[in-house]
Scaffold this active site. Sequence first.
Site, PDB file in Angstrom:
ATOM      1  CG  HIS A  24      -2.158  -0.854   1.003  1.00 58.34           C
ATOM      2  ND1 HIS A  24      -2.979  -1.253   2.038  1.00 58.34           N
ATOM      3  CD2 HIS A  24      -2.706  -1.379  -0.130  1.00 58.34           C
ATOM      4  CE1 HIS A  24      -3.973  -1.984   1.560  1.00 58.34           C
ATOM      5  NE2 HIS A  24      -3.829  -2.080   0.253  1.00 58.34           N
ATOM      6  CG  ASP A  67      -0.394   4.026   3.809  1.00 54.60           C
ATOM      7  OD1 ASP A  67      -0.456   3.047   3.068  1.00 54.60           O
ATOM      8  OD2 ASP A  67      -1.016   4.096   4.891  1.00 54.60           O
ATOM      9  CG  ASP A  78      -1.481  -0.634   7.719  1.00 54.01           C
ATOM     10  OD1 ASP A  78      -0.430  -0.239   8.260  1.00 54.01           O
ATOM     11  OD2 ASP A  78      -2.055   0.015   6.848  1.00 54.01           O
TER      12      ASP A  78
END
Length: 302
Positions: free
Chosen positions: A62, A64, A210
Amino acid sequence: MKLTILGCYAATPRTITNPTSQVLEMNGHMFLIDAGEGTQVQLRRRKLKFQRINHIFISHLHGDHFYGLIGLVSTFMLLNRQADLHIYGPKGIKEVILLQLRLSNSFTGYKLFFHELTSKESEVVFEDDKVVVRTIPLDHRVYTNGYLFESKPGDRRLRIGAIEDLGIDRCYYQKIKNGGDITLEDGTVVKNSDITYDPDPTESYAFCSDTCYSEQIVPIIKDVKVLYHESTFLDSEEHYTEKTKHCTAKEAAKIATLANAGTLILGHYSTRYSDITLFKKEAETVFKGNILNGDDGAVFNL
């Protein structure tokens, strides 16, 4: 063990916050963990000697968490880097970086090694005589790993006074550090425990971002000294966690409790919140150990 948080906010960068990136210094290593947009700017801002970085660990693809990687790879080239660079991350990380280099007619004057990960079980991805790094499989919207960094036990520490009193020659010092007993000239056996102290305690750091709440990671990080665990939402927005595959501060605190972590560092905050101290307050209702608010530029000597 020293941790510098370059960025620890979710989703997009802002003028006042940065996406995920951290530098962990352990036993002579400087590890980069994730490389969100703006990572190399943050490295310069924090005055870190980032040419020392030889190993980069990317949790997932991802933006970020890795959009700053190609910029850093290119900057190393411009700085005439010679040392090898190892990048660990999900399958696809090699393709995306090499594509950008090829289309920009760029190259690296140093050797670039990719270690692509596909296993959904914890595995050792780096090990030397000082540190071992293994993956922590996480539950997110795409294939994701956290990383557990553990220092290896050092030599036993010499009790110099006791050794000198016994007249033990220096040539035996390394044997003593390695845990060996010593036989004196008169045949007396000196136990190692009488002439040494225990080694310095080992250190461990778990990076978990995450992920949604998952107790499956607990056995992997059991008794970890320091746990960084994402806490994207406060409990009032708990209804977002299932769709986004993220956690609340309370859920992060529950994982820390189950894992018997020494210290919990919170991060990956949703930018909807203006006061990150609220995350610590919520976590304190569950986890009774030490809790720290991660933030951009925070430095923790752990």
